[in-house]
Design a protein around this motif. Structure first.
Motif, PDB file in Angstrom:
ATOM      1  N   ARG A   1      42.060  42.696  32.727  1.00 56.25           N
ATOM      2  CA  ARG A   1      42.485  43.544  33.834  1.00 56.25           C
ATOM      3  C   ARG A   1      43.654  44.394  33.367  1.00 56.25           C
ATOM      4  O   ARG A   1      44.596  43.893  32.760  1.00 56.25           O
ATOM      5  N   ALA A   2      43.562  45.691  33.627  1.00 53.37           N
ATOM      6  CA  ALA A   2      44.658  46.609  33.320  1.00 53.37           C
ATOM      7  C   ALA A   2      45.271  47.086  34.632  1.00 53.37           C
ATOM      8  O   ALA A   2      44.549  47.350  35.603  1.00 53.37           O
TER       9      ALA A   2
ATOM     10  N   LEU B   1      38.874  51.034  48.054  1.00 48.45           N
ATOM     11  CA  LEU B   1      38.526  50.316  46.827  1.00 48.45           C
ATOM     12  C   LEU B   1      37.457  49.257  47.055  1.00 48.45           C
ATOM     13  O   LEU B   1      37.179  48.461  46.145  1.00 48.45           O
ATOM     14  N   TRP B   2      36.855  49.218  48.240  1.00 49.17           N
ATOM     15  CA  TRP B   2      36.012  48.069  48.584  1.00 49.17           C
ATOM     16  C   TRP B   2      34.763  47.943  47.723  1.00 49.17           C
ATOM     17  O   TRP B   2      34.255  46.846  47.514  1.00 49.17           O
TER      18      TRP B   2
ATOM     19  N   THR C   1      49.676  47.397  41.893  1.00 47.91           N
ATOM     20  CA  THR C   1      49.704  46.364  42.933  1.00 47.91           C
ATOM     21  C   THR C   1      48.324  46.074  43.514  1.00 47.91           C
ATOM     22  O   THR C   1      48.159  45.097  44.244  1.00 47.91           O
ATOM     23  N   ASP C   2      47.332  46.905  43.217  1.00 44.56           N
ATOM     24  CA  ASP C   2      45.981  46.701  43.753  1.00 44.56           C
ATOM     25  C   ASP C   2      45.244  45.661  42.911  1.00 44.56           C
ATOM     26  O   ASP C   2      45.314  45.680  41.679  1.00 44.56           O
ATOM     27  N   VAL C   3      44.533  44.789  43.606  1.00 41.18           N
ATOM     28  CA  VAL C   3      43.742  43.756  42.932  1.00 41.18           C
ATOM     29  C   VAL C   3      42.349  43.768  43.535  1.00 41.18           C
ATOM     30  O   VAL C   3      42.198  43.795  44.761  1.00 41.18           O
ATOM     31  N   SER C   4      41.326  43.758  42.676  1.00 45.81           N
ATOM     32  CA  SER C   4      39.936  43.763  43.134  1.00 45.81           C
ATOM     33  C   SER C   4      39.190  42.591  42.516  1.00 45.81           C
ATOM     34  O   SER C   4      39.650  41.968  41.553  1.00 45.81           O
ATOM     35  N   ILE C   5      38.021  42.297  43.086  1.00 43.22           N
ATOM     36  CA  ILE C   5      37.188  41.218  42.548  1.00 43.22           C
ATOM     37  C   ILE C   5      36.750  41.531  41.115  1.00 43.22           C
ATOM     38  O   ILE C   5      36.684  40.648  40.257  1.00 43.22           O
ATOM     39  N   SER C   6      36.486  42.797  40.841  1.00 43.07           N
ATOM     40  CA  SER C   6      36.077  43.168  39.484  1.00 43.07           C
ATOM     41  C   SER C   6      37.180  42.884  38.469  1.00 43.07           C
ATOM     42  O   SER C   6      36.891  42.621  37.295  1.00 43.07           O
TER      43      SER C   6
END
Length: 459
Positions: free
Chosen positions: A257-258, A218-219, A245-250
């Motif tokens: 955020r969904a 996901l990077w 459970t995944d969180v990204s900068i976007s």
């Protein structure tokens, strides 16, 4: 490294004390595992006043204690903390006093997600300080979007899940896929281009979606270029990257955020059945209000009917008033129309007077007149100047010495050409030149009378 480390112990010849056992075990471990790399996650990190660092390195199945002495700890660049995945290099040893098995480290490096986690935290802190995560920058999602852009991979379950949700909840919504890679080296640049293209297409909202994966997978959604491209979008954007459970900068930069791509679709897809129920409820309320209004108006009409007297007379009066108003309106309209017509005629006349063609014609006539007057003025000017010149020439001729000579007078000049004005300037026998009106005479002074002589002007 020895091939058979147990041969050194000599267990068939001696009995060891605990101290001897631990000592020999330490030598054995340090000899066999003298320089190895181990990967794991830091826990129970401790930093005593001595400057040494102690922690436990663990994975899902086991753990081992580690010691990083002060001189080696000073060379570690990244900040160590619990939960950080690292790769360590060192030797296996034994703390003889307690018989604890441990690693004596000389190098600690981020490993896998550990390095990415450090970069993630650093970029998150940087963008947060710039205000990219602030609530003031968030744009609310439209209540009933009609055109939605989806930025995702054209293959995989993500796009199918999103289409399925919209087909079930809001089939009237138009979906447009902007295909892009969502993993790999080219993904970052493609996502940035897709965001710019989608933002320029005038969609009601955008969905940035990808399925689950590791932090490394996901990077591309944690790259600064993607974050700034999301922030630059004017169109409201929902970030649905990875699993719940995944969180990204976007996710932090996006307007909403969904947790999953399907959840993003549900946020933007109004439930058709719910809308139908709302419309039916509003329809029922409208019918009830209309019935109540009609009932009140009917009751009011009945009351007014009972109070009405001589309806025919009132109708005649109203008809007469209507005729009067109609005539007044016609007269007012005619007056207004005449006023407007007169004003239009005045404006047309003014416009005609200021028309460029008329102005050009006047200027052309003036130019032709000036062109005719110029030669005549030049001739008259030349004639006047010629007459002035002739008059001045005559005046000059009258006072000219030559004119005086022409009337019979002469000028005497000595040898040097100087004019003789007095007899005292001459001597007897001196030769002189007499200039006449026509020609010259050479004369000689016989006598110079110095006494005045009276000349008669009548002779």
């Amino acid at each position: 490294m020895i091939k058979d480390p147990f041969a050194r112990l000599g267990l068939d010849r001696e009995v060891l004390t605990v101290t001897q056992l631990n000592g020999r075990a330490r030598v054995l471990l340090e000899d066999v595992f003298s320089n190895i790399w181990v990967e794991g996650e830091i826990s129970n990190l401790a930093r005593p006043a001595s400057g040494h660092v102690y922690f436990t390195l663990k994975d899902s199945g086991a753990q081992v204690r580690c010691a990083l002495f002060r001189q080696n700890a000073a060379r570690v660049r990244q900040a160590l903390k619990d939960g950080l995945a690292v790769k360590v290099r060192g030797k296996v040893s034994l703390f003889e006093g307690r018989g604890d098995y441990q690693l004596i480290l000389d190098t600690v490096e981020p490993a896998g997600d550990g390095a990415l986690r450090l970069a993630f935290d650093a970029l998150k802190e940087k963008l947060s300080a710039e205000g990219l995560f602030s609530a003031e920058r968030k744009v609310p999602l439209p209540a009933h979007p009609q055109r939605i852009g989806i930025i995702s991979s054209p293959t995989g379950a993500v796009i199918r899940d999103i289409i399925s949700v919209f087909r079930r909840r809001a089939p009237q919504v138009q979906l447009t896929l902007i295909p892009t890679a969502v993993q790999g080296r080219e993904a970052t640049a493609q996502i940035v281009r897709a965001l710019k293209l989608a933002d320029a297409r005038g969609f009601d909202a955008l969905i940035l979606a990808r399925g689950g994966g590791s932090l490394e997978d996901l990077w591309c959604f944690n790259e600064e270029a993607v974050a700034r491209a999301v922030d630059a979008c004017v169109t409201p954007i929902v970030s649905a990257v990875g699993h719940e459970t995944d969180v990204s900068i976007s996710d932090f930069v996006a307007d909403v955020r969904a947790p999953t791509p399907s959840a993003a679709a549900e946020l933007l897809a109004p439930d058709s059945s719910h809308l139908i129920r709302q419309v039916e409820s509003l329809h029922r309320r409208l019918v009830m209000r209309m019935r109540d209004r009609l009932m009140r108006d009917r009751l009011r009409l009945e009351g007014m009917t009972r109070r009405l007297r001589h309806p025919g007379e009132r109708l005649r009066q109203q008809a007469q008033r209507l005729d009067d108003l109609d005539m007044r309106l016609r007269r007012a309209f005619e007056r207004h129309l005449n006023t407007r017509r007169e004003r239009l005629l005045r404006l047309e006349a003014r416009l005609g007077g200021q028309h460029p063609g008329r102005q050009l014609a006047l200027l052309r006539q003036r130019l032709d007149s000036l062109a005719e007057r110029l030669p005549r003025a030049m001739r008259e000017g030349l004639k006047s100047r010629r007459q002035q010149l002739h008059s001045q020439m005559q005046t000059l001729h009258v006072v000219s010495p030559l004119a005086t000579l022409g009337r019979g007078y002469s000028i005497l000049l000595d040898e040097r050409g100087n004019a003789i004005r007095s007899a005292a300037q001459t001597q007897t026998g001196q030769r002189l030149k007499a200039r006449l009106g026509e020609g010259e005479l050479h004369v000689r002074v016989e006598d110079n009378h110095l006494t005045p002589v009276t000349l008669s002007l009548l002779d």
